[in-house]
Design a protein around this motif. Structure first.
Motif, PDB file in Angstrom:
ATOM      1  N   ASN A  52      56.714 -58.810 -26.860  1.00 51.54           N
ATOM      2  CA  ASN A  52      57.268 -57.985 -25.798  1.00 51.54           C
ATOM      3  C   ASN A  52      58.660 -58.526 -25.483  1.00 51.54           C
ATOM      4  OD1 ASN A  52      58.013 -56.586 -23.552  1.00 51.54           O
ATOM      5  ND2 ASN A  52      56.246 -57.152 -22.324  1.00 51.54           N
ATOM      6  N   LEU A  53      59.661 -57.836 -25.935  1.00 52.01           N
ATOM      7  CA  LEU A  53      61.046 -58.298 -25.769  1.00 52.01           C
ATOM      8  C   LEU A  53      61.844 -57.391 -24.846  1.00 52.01           C
ATOM      9  CD1 LEU A  53      61.696 -59.165 -29.523  1.00 52.01           C
ATOM     10  CD2 LEU A  53      61.116 -60.732 -27.675  1.00 52.01           C
ATOM     11  N   ALA A  54      61.139 -56.650 -24.020  1.00 50.37           N
ATOM     12  CA  ALA A  54      61.810 -55.679 -23.161  1.00 50.37           C
ATOM     13  C   ALA A  54      62.889 -56.299 -22.276  1.00 50.37           C
ATOM     14  CB  ALA A  54      60.778 -54.954 -22.298  1.00 50.37           C
ATOM     15  N   GLN A  55      62.714 -57.542 -21.885  1.00 53.51           N
ATOM     16  CA  GLN A  55      63.681 -58.193 -20.995  1.00 53.51           C
ATOM     17  C   GLN A  55      64.822 -58.891 -21.739  1.00 53.51           C
ATOM     18  OE1 GLN A  55      63.397 -57.700 -17.663  1.00 53.51           O
ATOM     19  NE2 GLN A  55      61.690 -56.396 -18.272  1.00 53.51           N
ATOM     20  N   VAL A  56      64.757 -58.897 -23.054  1.00 53.68           N
ATOM     21  CA  VAL A  56      65.776 -59.585 -23.856  1.00 53.68           C
ATOM     22  C   VAL A  56      66.931 -58.619 -24.141  1.00 53.68           C
ATOM     23  CG1 VAL A  56      66.241 -60.756 -26.052  1.00 53.68           C
ATOM     24  CG2 VAL A  56      64.033 -61.067 -24.904  1.00 53.68           C
ATOM     25  N   PRO A  57      68.156 -59.036 -23.847  1.00 56.57           N
ATOM     26  CA  PRO A  57      69.303 -58.177 -24.154  1.00 56.57           C
ATOM     27  C   PRO A  57      69.358 -57.845 -25.650  1.00 56.57           C
ATOM     28  CG  PRO A  57      69.984 -60.048 -22.794  1.00 56.57           C
ATOM     29  CD  PRO A  57      68.563 -60.299 -23.215  1.00 56.57           C
ATOM     30  N   ASN A  58      69.688 -56.613 -25.956  1.00 55.90           N
ATOM     31  CA  ASN A  58      69.836 -56.134 -27.336  1.00 55.90           C
ATOM     32  C   ASN A  58      68.557 -56.302 -28.154  1.00 55.90           C
ATOM     33  OD1 ASN A  58      72.632 -55.427 -27.031  1.00 55.90           O
ATOM     34  ND2 ASN A  58      73.097 -57.607 -27.125  1.00 55.90           N
ATOM     35  N   SER A  59      67.407 -56.238 -27.499  1.00 57.72           N
ATOM     36  CA  SER A  59      66.149 -56.491 -28.208  1.00 57.72           C
ATOM     37  C   SER A  59      65.904 -55.496 -29.340  1.00 57.72           C
ATOM     38  CB  SER A  59      64.967 -56.503 -27.240  1.00 57.72           C
ATOM     39  OG  SER A  59      64.827 -55.254 -26.588  1.00 57.72           O
ATOM     40  N   ALA A  60      66.258 -54.233 -29.152  1.00 58.52           N
ATOM     41  CA  ALA A  60      66.024 -53.244 -30.209  1.00 58.52           C
ATOM     42  C   ALA A  60      66.837 -53.590 -31.461  1.00 58.52           C
ATOM     43  CB  ALA A  60      66.361 -51.839 -29.721  1.00 58.52           C
ATOM     44  N   ALA A  61      68.091 -53.971 -31.259  1.00 54.21           N
ATOM     45  CA  ALA A  61      68.932 -54.348 -32.398  1.00 54.21           C
ATOM     46  C   ALA A  61      68.434 -55.628 -33.047  1.00 54.21           C
ATOM     47  CB  ALA A  61      70.384 -54.515 -31.952  1.00 54.21           C
ATOM     48  N   LEU A  62      67.990 -56.578 -32.222  1.00 54.26           N
ATOM     49  CA  LEU A  62      67.470 -57.834 -32.759  1.00 54.26           C
ATOM     50  C   LEU A  62      66.238 -57.594 -33.623  1.00 54.26           C
ATOM     51  CD1 LEU A  62      67.830 -60.112 -29.612  1.00 54.26           C
ATOM     52  CD2 LEU A  62      69.005 -60.429 -31.803  1.00 54.26           C
ATOM     53  N   VAL A  63      65.298 -56.832 -33.107  1.00 51.38           N
ATOM     54  CA  VAL A  63      64.057 -56.574 -33.843  1.00 51.38           C
ATOM     55  C   VAL A  63      64.342 -55.766 -35.099  1.00 51.38           C
ATOM     56  CG1 VAL A  63      61.832 -55.372 -33.754  1.00 51.38           C
ATOM     57  CG2 VAL A  63      62.551 -56.809 -31.841  1.00 51.38           C
ATOM     58  N   SER A  64      65.198 -54.776 -34.996  1.00 52.68           N
ATOM     59  CA  SER A  64      65.508 -53.938 -36.151  1.00 52.68           C
ATOM     60  C   SER A  64      66.160 -54.740 -37.278  1.00 52.68           C
ATOM     61  CB  SER A  64      66.436 -52.796 -35.723  1.00 52.68           C
ATOM     62  OG  SER A  64      66.819 -52.034 -36.838  1.00 52.68           O
ATOM     63  N   SER A  65      67.176 -55.517 -36.939  1.00 52.91           N
ATOM     64  CA  SER A  65      67.878 -56.268 -37.994  1.00 52.91           C
ATOM     65  C   SER A  65      67.012 -57.385 -38.554  1.00 52.91           C
ATOM     66  CB  SER A  65      69.224 -56.795 -37.498  1.00 52.91           C
ATOM     67  OG  SER A  65      69.058 -57.646 -36.388  1.00 52.91           O
ATOM     68  N   LEU A  66      66.237 -58.052 -37.709  1.00 46.75           N
ATOM     69  CA  LEU A  66      65.375 -59.121 -38.209  1.00 46.75           C
ATOM     70  C   LEU A  66      64.239 -58.555 -39.059  1.00 46.75           C
ATOM     71  CD1 LEU A  66      64.888 -62.139 -38.334  1.00 46.75           C
ATOM     72  CD2 LEU A  66      63.573 -61.955 -36.194  1.00 46.75           C
ATOM     73  N   SER A  67      63.685 -57.428 -38.640  1.00 49.18           N
ATOM     74  CA  SER A  67      62.649 -56.772 -39.455  1.00 49.18           C
ATOM     75  C   SER A  67      63.205 -56.390 -40.822  1.00 49.18           C
ATOM     76  CB  SER A  67      62.110 -55.520 -38.753  1.00 49.18           C
ATOM     77  OG  SER A  67      61.393 -55.859 -37.598  1.00 49.18           O
ATOM     78  N   SER A  68      64.380 -55.801 -40.830  1.00 47.44           N
ATOM     79  CA  SER A  68      65.008 -55.423 -42.102  1.00 47.44           C
ATOM     80  C   SER A  68      65.258 -56.644 -42.969  1.00 47.44           C
ATOM     81  CB  SER A  68      66.331 -54.694 -41.859  1.00 47.44           C
ATOM     82  OG  SER A  68      66.104 -53.464 -41.227  1.00 47.44           O
ATOM     83  N   ALA A  69      65.724 -57.713 -42.346  1.00 48.83           N
ATOM     84  CA  ALA A  69      66.012 -58.943 -43.087  1.00 48.83           C
ATOM     85  C   ALA A  69      64.748 -59.509 -43.713  1.00 48.83           C
ATOM     86  CB  ALA A  69      66.645 -59.976 -42.162  1.00 48.83           C
ATOM     87  N   TRP A  70      63.689 -59.602 -42.924  1.00 43.93           N
ATOM     88  CA  TRP A  70      62.451 -60.182 -43.439  1.00 43.93           C
ATOM     89  C   TRP A  70      61.768 -59.280 -44.457  1.00 43.93           C
ATOM     90  CZ3 TRP A  70      60.361 -62.495 -38.234  1.00 43.93           C
ATOM     91  CH2 TRP A  70      60.978 -63.736 -38.017  1.00 43.93           C
ATOM     92  N   GLN A  71      61.869 -57.966 -44.282  1.00 42.08           N
ATOM     93  CA  GLN A  71      61.290 -57.060 -45.278  1.00 42.08           C
ATOM     94  C   GLN A  71      62.019 -57.197 -46.614  1.00 42.08           C
ATOM     95  OE1 GLN A  71      61.542 -53.317 -43.213  1.00 42.08           O
ATOM     96  NE2 GLN A  71      59.603 -53.633 -42.152  1.00 42.08           N
ATOM     97  N   ALA A  72      63.340 -57.227 -46.567  1.00 45.12           N
ATOM     98  CA  ALA A  72      64.113 -57.377 -47.801  1.00 45.12           C
ATOM     99  C   ALA A  72      63.886 -58.756 -48.415  1.00 45.12           C
ATOM    100  CB  ALA A  72      65.601 -57.147 -47.527  1.00 45.12           C
TER     101      ALA A  72
END
Length: 140
Positions: A52-72
Motif C-alpha cells: 500500500n503506497l498510497a501515501q508515497v509521493p509518485n507511487s504510481a510512477a515508482l510501481v510502474s517503472s519498478l515493475s517494468s524493470a523487474w519484469q524485463a
C-alpha cells in the motif's frame, strides 16, 4: 526499500553467472543461479503489487517503472539461463550473438536498464525525503 535491498543482493550473483556463461565455465551452476534469480524477481513483483503506497509521493510512477524493470530483468534472467543451456548442449564455439537466447537476453536487458533508470530518477528524491538509501540503475 526492503524489496530493493533484496533485489540488489541478487545482482552480484547474476553478473557472475552471465560472465561464467560468456566464458563457458560452470554453465550448469550459472543456469541454476539465473533461474533462481528469475524466481526471486517474480516473488519481488508479487510483493510489490501487494504494497500500500498510497501515501508515497509518485507511487504510481515508482510501481510502474519498478515493475517494468523487474519484469524485463526476469525475462533477461530466463533468456540468459536458456543461453547457458544452449552452450552446455552445443559447446561454446559459436559467438554469443549467433544464439537467439543471448539476443533475447540483450533486448530484455536494455528494456530493464531503461526502466531502472526511470525508477531511480523517481525513487532517489523520494528516498531522500524519507532518509532511505538512494540507488543507481545497476543496483536494482
Amino acid at each position: 526499500n526492503s524489496l530493493l535491498t533484496a533485489s540488489s543482493s541478487d545482482r552480484s550473483a547474476i553478473v557472475s553467472a552471465t560472465n561464467d556463461i560468456g566464458n563457458c565455465v560452470q554453465l550448469g551452476q550459472a543456469q541454476t543461479t539465473l533461474q533462481m534469480a528469475a524466481t526471486s524477481r517474480m516473488m519481488l513483483l508479487s510483493q510489490l503489487q501487494g504494497l500500500n503506497l498510497a501515501q508515497v509521493p509518485n507511487s504510481a510512477a515508482l510501481v510502474s517503472s519498478l515493475s517494468s524493470a523487474w519484469q524485463a530483468s526476469m525475462q533477461a534472467d530466463m533468456d540468459y539461463a536458456a543461453w547457458a543451456g544452449d552452450r552446455s548442449a552445443s559447446g561454446c564455439g559459436t559467438q554469443p550473438s549467433a544464439d537467439s537466447n543471448w539476443t533475447a537476453a540483450q533486448d530484455a536487458d536494455r528494456q530493464a536498464t531503461t526502466a531502472k533508470t526511470s525508477f531511480v530518477s523517481t525513487w532517489n528524491p523520494v528516498a531522500a525525503m524519507y532518509g532511505l538509501p538512494q540507488y543507481t540503475q545497476s543496483q536494482i
